[in-house]
Motif scaffolding. Structure first.
Motif, PDB file in Angstrom:
ATOM      1  N   CYS A  91      26.136  -5.368   6.555  1.00 24.26           N
ATOM      2  CA  CYS A  91      24.706  -5.617   6.777  1.00 24.26           C
ATOM      3  C   CYS A  91      23.992  -6.254   5.587  1.00 24.26           C
ATOM      4  N   LEU A  92      23.945  -5.585   4.451  1.00 23.15           N
ATOM      5  CA  LEU A  92      23.116  -6.099   3.356  1.00 23.15           C
ATOM      6  C   LEU A  92      23.774  -7.230   2.573  1.00 23.15           C
ATOM      7  N   ASN A  93      25.034  -7.542   2.870  1.00 26.96           N
ATOM      8  CA  ASN A  93      25.653  -8.754   2.331  1.00 26.96           C
ATOM      9  C   ASN A  93      25.549  -9.912   3.321  1.00 26.96           C
ATOM     10  N   ASN A  94      24.971  -9.654   4.498  1.00 26.09           N
ATOM     11  CA  ASN A  94      24.735 -10.704   5.502  1.00 26.09           C
ATOM     12  C   ASN A  94      26.007 -11.479   5.840  1.00 26.09           C
ATOM     13  N   ARG A  95      27.064 -10.717   6.171  1.00 23.50           N
ATOM     14  CA  ARG A  95      28.345 -11.340   6.471  1.00 23.50           C
ATOM     15  C   ARG A  95      29.180 -10.423   7.360  1.00 23.50           C
ATOM     16  N   VAL A  96      30.249 -11.000   7.918  1.00 28.29           N
ATOM     17  CA  VAL A  96      31.267 -10.232   8.622  1.00 28.29           C
ATOM     18  C   VAL A  96      32.570 -10.427   7.860  1.00 28.29           C
ATOM     19  N   GLN A  97      33.192  -9.296   7.507  1.00 31.49           N
ATOM     20  CA  GLN A  97      34.428  -9.301   6.733  1.00 31.49           C
ATOM     21  C   GLN A  97      35.609  -8.919   7.623  1.00 31.49           C
ATOM     22  N   ARG A  98      36.763  -9.557   7.386  1.00 33.30           N
ATOM     23  CA  ARG A  98      38.008  -9.176   8.066  1.00 33.30           C
ATOM     24  C   ARG A  98      38.978  -8.657   7.011  1.00 33.30           C
ATOM     25  N   PHE A  99      39.338  -7.389   7.160  1.00 33.44           N
ATOM     26  CA  PHE A  99      40.303  -6.755   6.272  1.00 33.44           C
ATOM     27  C   PHE A  99      41.647  -6.714   6.994  1.00 33.44           C
ATOM     28  N   PRO A 100      42.648  -7.467   6.510  1.00 33.87           N
ATOM     29  CA  PRO A 100      43.975  -7.358   7.130  1.00 33.87           C
ATOM     30  C   PRO A 100      44.495  -5.924   6.988  1.00 33.87           C
ATOM     31  N   MET A 101      45.354  -5.537   7.907  1.00 34.54           N
ATOM     32  CA  MET A 101      45.915  -4.187   7.877  1.00 34.54           C
ATOM     33  C   MET A 101      46.518  -3.895   6.507  1.00 34.54           C
ATOM     34  N   ASP A 102      46.230  -2.708   5.990  1.00 36.12           N
ATOM     35  CA  ASP A 102      46.744  -2.222   4.702  1.00 36.12           C
ATOM     36  C   ASP A 102      46.275  -3.042   3.505  1.00 36.12           C
ATOM     37  N   SER A 103      45.128  -3.721   3.628  1.00 36.31           N
ATOM     38  CA  SER A 103      44.568  -4.467   2.506  1.00 36.31           C
ATOM     39  C   SER A 103      43.124  -4.049   2.284  1.00 36.31           C
ATOM     40  N   LEU A 104      42.741  -3.897   1.026  1.00 35.98           N
ATOM     41  CA  LEU A 104      41.358  -3.588   0.691  1.00 35.98           C
ATOM     42  C   LEU A 104      40.574  -4.836   0.304  1.00 35.98           C
ATOM     43  N   ASP A 105      41.217  -6.019   0.383  1.00 40.50           N
ATOM     44  CA  ASP A 105      40.549  -7.295   0.121  1.00 40.50           C
ATOM     45  C   ASP A 105      40.321  -8.011   1.439  1.00 40.50           C
ATOM     46  N   ALA A 106      39.095  -8.490   1.634  1.00 48.98           N
ATOM     47  CA  ALA A 106      38.703  -9.082   2.911  1.00 48.98           C
ATOM     48  C   ALA A 106      38.526 -10.588   2.806  1.00 48.98           C
ATOM     49  N   VAL A 107      38.478 -11.195   3.977  1.00 46.85           N
ATOM     50  CA  VAL A 107      38.122 -12.596   4.146  1.00 46.85           C
ATOM     51  C   VAL A 107      36.789 -12.616   4.873  1.00 46.85           C
ATOM     52  N   THR A 108      35.845 -13.400   4.375  1.00 43.90           N
ATOM     53  CA  THR A 108      34.548 -13.526   5.044  1.00 43.90           C
ATOM     54  C   THR A 108      34.703 -14.451   6.239  1.00 43.90           C
ATOM     55  N   MET A 109      34.409 -13.926   7.430  1.00 46.35           N
ATOM     56  CA  MET A 109      34.553 -14.703   8.661  1.00 46.35           C
ATOM     57  C   MET A 109      33.310 -15.542   8.943  1.00 46.35           C
ATOM     58  N   ILE A 110      32.154 -14.964   8.716  1.00 51.18           N
ATOM     59  CA  ILE A 110      30.886 -15.670   8.922  1.00 51.18           C
ATOM     60  C   ILE A 110      29.858 -15.036   7.993  1.00 51.18           C
ATOM     61  N   GLY A 111      28.965 -15.862   7.487  1.00 45.05           N
ATOM     62  CA  GLY A 111      27.952 -15.384   6.550  1.00 45.05           C
ATOM     63  C   GLY A 111      28.054 -16.130   5.245  1.00 45.05           C
ATOM     64  N   ASN A 112      27.740 -15.454   4.161  1.00 47.36           N
ATOM     65  CA  ASN A 112      27.738 -16.068   2.833  1.00 47.36           C
ATOM     66  C   ASN A 112      29.064 -16.753   2.520  1.00 47.36           C
ATOM     67  N   ASP A 113      28.985 -17.934   1.961  1.00 44.43           N
ATOM     68  CA  ASP A 113      30.151 -18.670   1.457  1.00 44.43           C
ATOM     69  C   ASP A 113      31.177 -19.024   2.526  1.00 44.43           C
ATOM     70  N   THR A 114      30.727 -19.302   3.745  1.00 47.22           N
ATOM     71  CA  THR A 114      31.648 -19.754   4.784  1.00 47.22           C
ATOM     72  C   THR A 114      31.214 -21.117   5.287  1.00 47.22           C
ATOM     73  N   ASP A 115      32.104 -21.764   6.020  1.00 48.41           N
ATOM     74  CA  ASP A 115      31.804 -23.081   6.577  1.00 48.41           C
ATOM     75  C   ASP A 115      30.905 -23.011   7.802  1.00 48.41           C
ATOM     76  N   ALA A 116      30.805 -21.822   8.416  1.00 48.70           N
ATOM     77  CA  ALA A 116      29.972 -21.688   9.614  1.00 48.70           C
ATOM     78  C   ALA A 116      28.525 -22.031   9.270  1.00 48.70           C
ATOM     79  N   ASN A 117      27.894 -22.806  10.116  1.00 47.51           N
ATOM     80  CA  ASN A 117      26.542 -23.285   9.857  1.00 47.51           C
ATOM     81  C   ASN A 117      25.502 -22.305  10.407  1.00 47.51           C
ATOM     82  N   LEU A 118      25.703 -21.003  10.171  1.00 49.79           N
ATOM     83  CA  LEU A 118      24.771 -19.972  10.596  1.00 49.79           C
ATOM     84  C   LEU A 118      24.536 -19.014   9.444  1.00 49.79           C
ATOM     85  N   THR A 119      23.296 -18.607   9.277  1.00 52.47           N
ATOM     86  CA  THR A 119      22.958 -17.620   8.266  1.00 52.47           C
ATOM     87  C   THR A 119      22.695 -16.303   8.968  1.00 52.47           C
TER      88      THR A 119
END
Length: 168
Positions: free
Chosen positions: A56-84
């Motif tokens: 919520c307060l990072n204004n993004r959706v994160q995807r955490f692969p199974m057994d990983s604590l590091d995520a990939v931003t799917m949409i929101g800050n620092d992504t190619d998607a043209n939506l805020t």
């Protein structure tokens, strides 16, 4: 949400070896790096056990692969998607793997598709009237018939919208 993390708890009371909650995302400290969350609201787990978090307060959706604590931003800050995004509160995937997000602060529901992200509900204005107006949507759900059910934070209404049933 206030602990800035997602945990899982096994419900099998016969498994004495695993009764403590297991951290699966975040660490209890608010932050915006790939391994931190800031007030996570909604989650979804896909068939491959990837965890999607509406951060919520990072204004993004994160995807955490199974057994990983590091995520990939799917949409929101620092992504190619043209939506805020503004405080996403729920996330899900359809049967084709397309991502749908409650963008609460922007009063809409967005979704991905073969041509990128687009507004699904909370975006139609005809002759100056908003036909699908939302007021801080909180959560949502699809049914098999192609209906979208939306619950708002400050309302006693459950709103229903007809969506393409091929997505459900």
């Amino acid at each position: 949400s206030d602990q800035h993390q997602v945990i899982k708890q096994l419900l099998d009371t016969n498994n004495d070896n695993q009764t403590d909650p297991i951290l699966v995302a975040g660490n209890g400290t608010a932050g915006s790096t790939s391994n931190l969350l800031n007030t996570p609201r909604g989650i979804h787990v896909d068939e491959a056990f990837n965890l999607y978090v509406a951060d919520c307060l990072n204004n993004r959706v994160q995807r955490f692969p199974m057994d990983s604590l590091d995520a990939v931003t799917m949409i929101g800050n620092d992504t190619d998607a043209n939506l805020t995004l503004s405080c996403p509160t729920a996330v899900t995937l359809d049967k084709s793997g397309y991502l749908f997000v409650v963008d609460s602060g922007n009063h809409r529901i967005i979704g991905s598709g073969p041509n990128g992200y687009r507004c699904i509900v909370g975006c139609s204005i005809v002759n100056g009237l908003a036909l699908d107006l939302l007021n801080h949507p909180l959560s949502f759900s699809f049914d098999k018939a192609g209906k979208l059910f939306v619950l708002e934070q400050n309302s006693t209404q459950l709103k229903t919208f007809k969506i393409n049933d091929e997505l459900c």
